[in-house]
Design a protein around this motif. Structure first.
Motif, PDB file in Angstrom:
ATOM      1  N   PHE A   1       0.845  -1.185   0.000  1.00 58.68           N
ATOM      2  CA  PHE A   1       0.000   0.000   0.000  1.00 58.68           C
ATOM      3  C   PHE A   1       0.886   1.242   0.000  1.00 58.68           C
ATOM      4  N   TYR A   2       0.462   2.249  -0.757  1.00 68.02           N
ATOM      5  CA  TYR A   2       1.171   3.530  -0.763  1.00 68.02           C
ATOM      6  C   TYR A   2       0.293   4.605  -0.127  1.00 68.02           C
ATOM      7  N   LYS A   3       0.947   5.506   0.571  1.00 69.78           N
ATOM      8  CA  LYS A   3       0.264   6.666   1.139  1.00 69.78           C
ATOM      9  C   LYS A   3       1.136   7.894   0.886  1.00 69.78           C
ATOM     10  N   ASP A   4       0.589   8.855   0.164  1.00 74.58           N
ATOM     11  CA  ASP A   4       1.309  10.089  -0.149  1.00 74.58           C
ATOM     12  C   ASP A   4       2.667   9.820  -0.791  1.00 74.58           C
ATOM     13  N   GLY A   5       2.686   8.819  -1.686  1.00 72.58           N
ATOM     14  CA  GLY A   5       3.902   8.521  -2.435  1.00 72.58           C
ATOM     15  C   GLY A   5       4.905   7.639  -1.732  1.00 72.58           C
ATOM     16  N   GLN A   6       4.610   7.199  -0.519  1.00 73.19           N
ATOM     17  CA  GLN A   6       5.539   6.374   0.258  1.00 73.19           C
ATOM     18  C   GLN A   6       4.890   5.033   0.612  1.00 73.19           C
ATOM     19  N   LYS A   7       5.728   3.988   0.739  1.00 76.08           N
ATOM     20  CA  LYS A   7       5.209   2.699   1.201  1.00 76.08           C
ATOM     21  C   LYS A   7       4.608   2.880   2.596  1.00 76.08           C
ATOM     22  N   HIS A   8       3.452   2.236   2.803  1.00 74.36           N
ATOM     23  CA  HIS A   8       2.763   2.430   4.080  1.00 74.36           C
ATOM     24  C   HIS A   8       2.055   1.142   4.486  1.00 74.36           C
ATOM     25  N   GLY A   9       2.134   0.841   5.758  1.00 74.65           N
ATOM     26  CA  GLY A   9       1.457  -0.353   6.267  1.00 74.65           C
ATOM     27  C   GLY A   9       2.187  -1.635   5.912  1.00 74.65           C
ATOM     28  N   LEU A  10       1.430  -2.738   5.837  1.00 73.35           N
ATOM     29  CA  LEU A  10       2.016  -4.063   5.640  1.00 73.35           C
ATOM     30  C   LEU A  10       2.293  -4.351   4.169  1.00 73.35           C
ATOM     31  N   TRP A  11       3.527  -4.773   3.891  1.00 76.58           N
ATOM     32  CA  TRP A  11       3.923  -5.223   2.559  1.00 76.58           C
ATOM     33  C   TRP A  11       4.277  -6.700   2.628  1.00 76.58           C
ATOM     34  N   LYS A  12       3.783  -7.459   1.655  1.00 72.72           N
ATOM     35  CA  LYS A  12       4.012  -8.906   1.629  1.00 72.72           C
ATOM     36  C   LYS A  12       4.769  -9.300   0.363  1.00 72.72           C
ATOM     37  N   TYR A  13       5.698 -10.243   0.533  1.00 78.67           N
ATOM     38  CA  TYR A  13       6.509 -10.743  -0.571  1.00 78.67           C
ATOM     39  C   TYR A  13       6.262 -12.245  -0.701  1.00 78.67           C
ATOM     40  N   TYR A  14       5.999 -12.685  -1.953  1.00 78.82           N
ATOM     41  CA  TYR A  14       5.587 -14.066  -2.192  1.00 78.82           C
ATOM     42  C   TYR A  14       6.616 -14.839  -3.023  1.00 78.82           C
ATOM     43  N   LYS A  15       6.617 -16.138  -2.809  1.00 80.04           N
ATOM     44  CA  LYS A  15       7.375 -17.056  -3.654  1.00 80.04           C
ATOM     45  C   LYS A  15       6.573 -18.337  -3.763  1.00 80.04           C
ATOM     46  N   ASP A  16       6.306 -18.748  -4.985  1.00 82.14           N
ATOM     47  CA  ASP A  16       5.483 -19.937  -5.242  1.00 82.14           C
ATOM     48  C   ASP A  16       4.138 -19.845  -4.537  1.00 82.14           C
ATOM     49  N   GLY A  17       3.585 -18.653  -4.490  1.00 85.42           N
ATOM     50  CA  GLY A  17       2.268 -18.450  -3.918  1.00 85.42           C
ATOM     51  C   GLY A  17       2.231 -18.340  -2.404  1.00 85.42           C
ATOM     52  N   LYS A  18       3.390 -18.391  -1.754  1.00 81.88           N
ATOM     53  CA  LYS A  18       3.435 -18.327  -0.291  1.00 81.88           C
ATOM     54  C   LYS A  18       4.189 -17.081   0.170  1.00 81.88           C
ATOM     55  N   VAL A  19       3.754 -16.522   1.293  1.00 82.00           N
ATOM     56  CA  VAL A  19       4.418 -15.343   1.846  1.00 82.00           C
ATOM     57  C   VAL A  19       5.777 -15.757   2.408  1.00 82.00           C
ATOM     58  N   VAL A  20       6.839 -15.101   1.946  1.00 85.19           N
ATOM     59  CA  VAL A  20       8.179 -15.406   2.438  1.00 85.19           C
ATOM     60  C   VAL A  20       8.753 -14.245   3.249  1.00 85.19           C
ATOM     61  N   LEU A  21       8.105 -13.069   3.165  1.00 81.85           N
ATOM     62  CA  LEU A  21       8.607 -11.918   3.920  1.00 81.85           C
ATOM     63  C   LEU A  21       7.478 -10.918   4.100  1.00 81.85           C
ATOM     64  N   GLU A  22       7.452 -10.320   5.283  1.00 80.98           N
ATOM     65  CA  GLU A  22       6.501  -9.238   5.561  1.00 80.98           C
ATOM     66  C   GLU A  22       7.261  -8.058   6.140  1.00 80.98           C
ATOM     67  N   GLU A  23       6.932  -6.868   5.675  1.00 80.76           N
ATOM     68  CA  GLU A  23       7.552  -5.643   6.190  1.00 80.76           C
ATOM     69  C   GLU A  23       6.461  -4.611   6.445  1.00 80.76           C
ATOM     70  N   THR A  24       6.671  -3.818   7.485  1.00 80.40           N
ATOM     71  CA  THR A  24       5.726  -2.766   7.813  1.00 80.40           C
ATOM     72  C   THR A  24       6.399  -1.412   7.662  1.00 80.40           C
ATOM     73  N   TYR A  25       5.679  -0.496   7.015  1.00 79.34           N
ATOM     74  CA  TYR A  25       6.203   0.854   6.767  1.00 79.34           C
ATOM     75  C   TYR A  25       5.264   1.885   7.383  1.00 79.34           C
ATOM     76  N   PRO A  26       5.814   3.043   7.829  1.00 77.09           N
ATOM     77  CA  PRO A  26       7.253   3.365   7.874  1.00 77.09           C
ATOM     78  C   PRO A  26       7.965   2.535   8.931  1.00 77.09           C
ATOM     79  N   LYS A  27       9.220   2.213   8.648  1.00 74.24           N
ATOM     80  CA  LYS A  27       9.991   1.417   9.591  1.00 74.24           C
ATOM     81  C   LYS A  27      10.386   2.261  10.789  1.00 74.24           C
ATOM     82  N   PRO A  28      10.421   1.648  11.968  1.00 75.78           N
ATOM     83  CA  PRO A  28      10.804   2.396  13.154  1.00 75.78           C
ATOM     84  C   PRO A  28      12.215   2.951  13.061  1.00 75.78           C
ATOM     85  N   VAL A  29      12.420   4.142  13.569  1.00 76.09           N
ATOM     86  CA  VAL A  29      13.730   4.769  13.550  1.00 76.09           C
ATOM     87  C   VAL A  29      14.593   4.177  14.662  1.00 76.09           C
ATOM     88  N   GLU A  30      15.777   3.708  14.270  1.00 79.02           N
ATOM     89  CA  GLU A  30      16.688   3.133  15.282  1.00 79.02           C
ATOM     90  C   GLU A  30      17.404   4.257  15.999  1.00 79.02           C
TER      91      GLU A  30
END
Length: 231
Positions: free
Chosen positions: A199-228
């Protein structure tokens, strides 16, 4: 006698030439350009433009040249009778057609077409209203298959934005609002399978992003990422 005729015809030719030159770059009683006009680049025999004016208004065909164009115009305007519209064509220095469309004074209007560099195939079709992009813009591969579709409203990207592979498979689906990426985003592989969604919000990645391989989720990332923060 032969010398007399040579001198006579020389004088006639010079007079005709002089009259022809005097007919160029004239103005009417109100000081408006009228008739055939030709302008050259400074200190050069290279034409800059040539065309016909009718009491200050461009009519007929105008040709415009770059400094290295020689006899090939870089642009040609053909004014439509009883209208402010002109059909405009742009060319390369070698005379190949680059793009064409209509102009109302300095504003592009209606459909404009752009061509691929190494062929006469259409590369892009886009539409204008009052000089601004309006409606769907379509870009093509050299083989004629659609590569991208994007919508415009008042010169800004608005609505779906679709990308396709050379085989015609949808590989990216995005959305724009007010010229910014906004909303769901989906990416596909060459077979049409989902590989990324988010999902994009105001031109930036926002919320949950899912990455698939062979139809299965292999990675999930949430944006914006917390500042270390440092210790």
């Amino acid at each position: 006698m032969r010398m007399f005729f040579l001198i006579f015809f020389g004088m006639v030719f010079t007079s005709i030439s002089s009259l022809a030159q005097n007919d160029i770059n004239q103005v009417d009683a109100e000081g408006k350009r009228h008739g055939v006009w030709k302008k050259y680049y400074p200190n050069s025999n290279q034409l800059r433009y040539e065309g016909t004016f009718e009491h200050g208004k461009e009519v007929g065909t105008f040709k415009f040249y770059c400094e290295e164009c020689k006899e090939n115009p870089s642009a040609v305007k053909e004014y439509k009778p009883n209208s402010n519209l002109a059909r405009v064509k742009y060319f390369t220095i070698k005379g190949k057609l680059v793009s064409e469309g209509d102009m109302d004074d300095k504003d592009r209007v209606g459909e404009w077409v752009y061509y691929h560099k190494k062929s006469n195939e259409v590369m892009t079709r886009e539409w204008y209203k009052n000089g601004k992009l309006e409606g769907k813009k379509i870009t093509y591969y050299p083989n004629g298959t659609v590569t991208e579709e994007v919508n415009y409203a008042n010169g800004l990207m608005e609505g779906p934005n679709l990308y396709y592979s050379p085989e015609g498979v949808l590989i990216k689906k995005l959305k724009y609002r007010n010229d910014q990426l906004q909303g769901e985003a989906t990416y596909y592989d060459a077979s049409g399978n989902v590989v990324i969604e988010g999902f994009y919000k105001d031109g930036q990645k926002h919320g949950l992003w899912k990455y698939y391989k062979d139809g299965k989720v292999v990675l999930e990332e949430t944006y914006p990422k917390p500042v270390e923060r440092g210790n």
